[in-house]
Motif scaffolding. Structure first.
Motif, PDB file in Angstrom:
ATOM      1  N   HIS A  43       0.904  -1.434   0.015  1.00 26.48           N
ATOM      2  CA  HIS A  43       0.186  -0.215  -0.063  1.00 26.48           C
ATOM      3  C   HIS A  43       0.663   1.212   0.121  1.00 26.48           C
ATOM      4  O   HIS A  43       0.599   2.227  -0.558  1.00 26.48           O
ATOM      5  CB  HIS A  43      -1.005  -0.055   1.199  1.00 26.48           C
ATOM      6  N   GLU A  74      -3.783   1.936  -3.071  1.00 28.38           N
ATOM      7  CA  GLU A  74      -4.880   1.028  -2.840  1.00 28.38           C
ATOM      8  C   GLU A  74      -5.253   0.373  -4.447  1.00 28.38           C
ATOM      9  O   GLU A  74      -5.290  -0.831  -4.276  1.00 28.38           O
ATOM     10  CB  GLU A  74      -6.183   1.940  -2.620  1.00 28.38           C
ATOM     11  N   HIS A  75      -4.973   1.182  -5.235  1.00 26.76           N
ATOM     12  CA  HIS A  75      -5.401   0.593  -6.722  1.00 26.76           C
ATOM     13  C   HIS A  75      -4.217   0.028  -7.488  1.00 26.76           C
ATOM     14  O   HIS A  75      -3.891   0.411  -8.417  1.00 26.76           O
ATOM     15  CB  HIS A  75      -6.172   1.584  -7.477  1.00 26.76           C
ATOM     16  N   THR A  78      -1.529  -4.753  -4.357  1.00 22.47           N
ATOM     17  CA  THR A  78      -2.375  -4.538  -3.177  1.00 22.47           C
ATOM     18  C   THR A  78      -3.419  -5.279  -2.942  1.00 22.47           C
ATOM     19  O   THR A  78      -4.043  -5.927  -1.960  1.00 22.47           O
ATOM     20  CB  THR A  78      -2.674  -3.050  -3.092  1.00 22.47           C
ATOM     21  N   TYR A  95      -4.885  -8.048  -0.370  1.00 21.22           N
ATOM     22  CA  TYR A  95      -6.349  -8.372   0.230  1.00 21.22           C
ATOM     23  C   TYR A  95      -6.671  -9.499   0.015  1.00 21.22           C
ATOM     24  O   TYR A  95      -7.607 -10.131   1.036  1.00 21.22           O
ATOM     25  CB  TYR A  95      -7.201  -7.096  -0.420  1.00 21.22           C
ATOM     26  N   ARG A 151     -13.055  -6.510  -1.880  1.00 18.29           N
ATOM     27  CA  ARG A 151     -12.187  -5.319  -2.093  1.00 18.29           C
ATOM     28  C   ARG A 151     -10.956  -5.952  -3.326  1.00 18.29           C
ATOM     29  O   ARG A 151     -10.737  -5.306  -4.088  1.00 18.29           O
ATOM     30  CB  ARG A 151     -11.244  -4.986  -0.982  1.00 18.29           C
ATOM     31  N   ILE A 173     -10.789  -4.142  -6.760  1.00 22.58           N
ATOM     32  CA  ILE A 173      -9.493  -3.744  -7.656  1.00 22.58           C
ATOM     33  C   ILE A 173      -9.253  -4.299  -8.870  1.00 22.58           C
ATOM     34  O   ILE A 173      -8.783  -3.667  -9.926  1.00 22.58           O
ATOM     35  CB  ILE A 173      -8.625  -3.566  -6.507  1.00 22.58           C
TER      36      ILE A 173
END
Length: 575
Positions: free
Chosen positions: A419, A424-425, A429, A433, A455, A459
């Protein structure tokens, strides 16, 4: 068969090294009059005789070491002896850098030779995986080039500097710095274009592709890989660059699931590297094997990938022994291949041992919280989770809880590093998750598991599209959560079927991952008391097993080197 007697040359080298304390004390200048290749043999014999303190003193002198860099046919021996000095506690890299950096403030004019020495030294540090020192040296080279002035010769040297520095910064996860280097290189190329003097950019474009690859920007990585291939030809010196371009292009094809293109390129790279370094353990051949293992693992030839990774790691350990980033990455990639290979057997000892070795090496040689640790921690966490699952009989509850908590800590640390580096994207990452989602499912934290999976899927779909392999993987994991733990069987049914469709489209009917989706659907229809569909997928599962048994293994370790123009032509026909 009796051992052949030593040649007079070897006897002389042996005698010289045996008495090297005396000789080096009184005849150092005379020894350095020797030709470079003879002096190299003397120093290498010194390494074999474990006279590392003396060797460290000699190699710490830039004038001496720059001569050793010219003996290219013994590169692997130079890397090996140099690594031994580092392990011995020598400051040889720091000494060489400090000596070279004196060119910044020297009163005499900057020479082309001084720049060339820096380029060779930076390239050597790159080959050895000593990226931070490579970057430091190449920063000095950049300064010297800019002070020297702009002409075609200097601009080409400056571009070569950026080429090498971009590689080091990308691999070492210095993404902002790598982006700046890329921009500087582009400006240099524009200046060379005005002078009609642009060199072949195949190697540079491959490094740009590699930067996008490690940042998980796969469309850009594939685009730049194709650019590099278009510029590739037999006349590019050295041939090692051809291998590097083929390797990087193959990796870009793998993540785009263009397996036919990937196989064509990586088998050519392995064959070419094998021919180039037929009698040596060489890093270039090991690198080609590592990327070949990556292709085989992703193409579902898992046992073959393990064999290739084992051979690549053996070469790296032969050259660098233990405390080197190349060895660490070799252990990590082998650990993951072993984990996948033993997923159904539960025999994870070797996988765990390799993952832990990778982490120990990285802890020793990398800065604290370096991004390269994230991937190794992820692999170990996955392995620990599977070991914990095998302890579900109730008699090992404390040990199971300990393993799961350690796995959670590793996954969270890896997620934090990813991160911080990517935001996030990003696909990496999203993977972390998803890994946490699987772990929370094992830990019976089902609501947290669902959040993590959703999540990850969101992404991945945004970045890769709805039909990518990574999306299918996360969908299958969410389906398992719904089916086995949250009793949401209709939702699980839809997800399993979507995951199956993605797998069939990408890999075909023999893909190993289909087993878990078929088993999941059988469980769903059993719970729903849908006998017809349960029997249908039981039959499909049986047919799948026959297909897996008949699936031919890939012919590993290819040896045939095809004409390069034919390989490139065939590649673009597949686009």
């Amino acid at each position: 068969m009796s051992e052949q007697p030593s040649t007079l040359y070897k006897l002389c080298i042996n005698v010289a090294v045996t008495d090297c304390v005396t000789l080096c004390r009184f005849c150092k200048k005379e020894f350095r009059v020797l030709p470079d290749n003879v002096l190299f043999d003397f120093y290498y014999k010194m390494y074999l005789e474990k006279r590392l303190c003396l060797l460290g003193v000699e190699y710490s002198e830039l004038e001496v070491f720059s001569r050793m860099l010219k003996v290219k046919h013994n590169r692997n021996k130079l890397l090996k002896s140099f690594q031994s000095l580092i392990d011995h506690g020598s400051n040889v890299m720091e000494e060489l850098f400090l000596s070279y950096s004196k060119h910044r403030t020297a009163s005499e004019p900057i020479t082309n030779n001084a720049i060339d020495v820096g380029l060779k030294l930076g390239g050597f540090f790159n080959e050895g995986g000593w990226y931070n020192y490579a970057i430091d040296v190449l920063n000095v080279v950049e300064e010297l080039c800019k002070k020297k002035g702009k002409n075609v010769t200097i601009l080409c040297k400056l571009l070569d500097c950026y080429h090498k520095r971009l590689h080091a910064e990308a691999v070492y996860c210095m993404f902002k710095e790598a982006e700046d280097t890329y921009e500087l290189a582009q400006s240099t190329i524009e200046e060379l274009e005005k002078l009609n003097a642009v060199p072949n950019l195949a190697g540079f474009y491959a490094n740009v592709s590699a930067l996008f690859f490690v940042r998980s920007e796969y469309d850009e990585a594939y685009k730049w890989a194709k650019k590099s291939l278009k510029l590739l030809n037999e006349n590019i010196p050295p041939s090692r660059i051809i291998v590097e371009v083929l390797r990087q292009a193959s990796k870009s094809c793998v993540v785009k699931r263009r397996f036919s293109q990937a196989k064509l390129l990586i088998q050519q790279a392995v064959s070419l590297a094998s021919h180039l370094y037929a009698h040596d353990f060489h890093p270039c051949y090991s690198d080609a094997l590592m990327d070949y293992g990556f292709y085989l693992l992703n193409y579902d030839s898992i046992q073959e990938s393990v064999k290739v990774y084992e051979k690549a790691l053996a070469i790296r350990r032969e050259i660098f022994e233990k405390h080197n980033v190349h060895v660490a990455v070799g252990h990590e990639d082998l650990a993951y291949a072993l984990y996948v290979n033993e997923y159904s057997s539960g025999r994870f000892y070797s996988a765990r041992e390799n993952a832990e070795r990778a982490i120990r090496i990285m802890d020793k040689i990398l800065p604290r919280d370096h991004l390269m640790l994230a991937s190794a921690m992820r692999v170990k966490a996955l392995i620990l989770e599977e070991i914990a699952l095998d302890l579900r009989d109730g008699s090992h509850t404390r040990e199971q809880d300990k393993l799961l908590l350690e796995a959670e800590q590793l996954h969270k640390s890896a997620l934090a590093l990813s991160h911080s580096a990517f935001g996030e994207h990003n696909v990496q990452t999203a993977k972390h998750y998803g890994n946490l989602g699987r772990l929370y499912q094992t830990m019976m934290k089902y609501e947290e598991a669902e959040k993590m999976h959703l999540r990850a899927i969101a992404i991945k779909e945004e970045l890769l599209g709805p039909d990518d392999y990574e999306v299918g993987l996360s969908i299958g994991h969410l389906a398992s959560l719904y089916s086995y733990h949250m009793k949401r069987h209709q939702d699980a049914e839809k997800l399993y079927k979507r995951s199956i469709d993605i797998s069939l489209k990408l890999f075909g009917m023999f893909y190993s991952g289909l087993e878990y989706d078929y088993r999941g659907l059988i469980h769903v229809y059993t719970e729903l008391n849908d006998i017809n569909n349960m029997l249908h997928y039981t039959h499909v599962m049986r047919e799948w097993k026959h297909l897996r048994q008949d699936h031919e293994s890939t012919d590993i370790f290819p040896e045939t080197v095809k004409p390069l123009n034919e390989v490139i032509s065939e590649f673009f026909k597949m686009c």
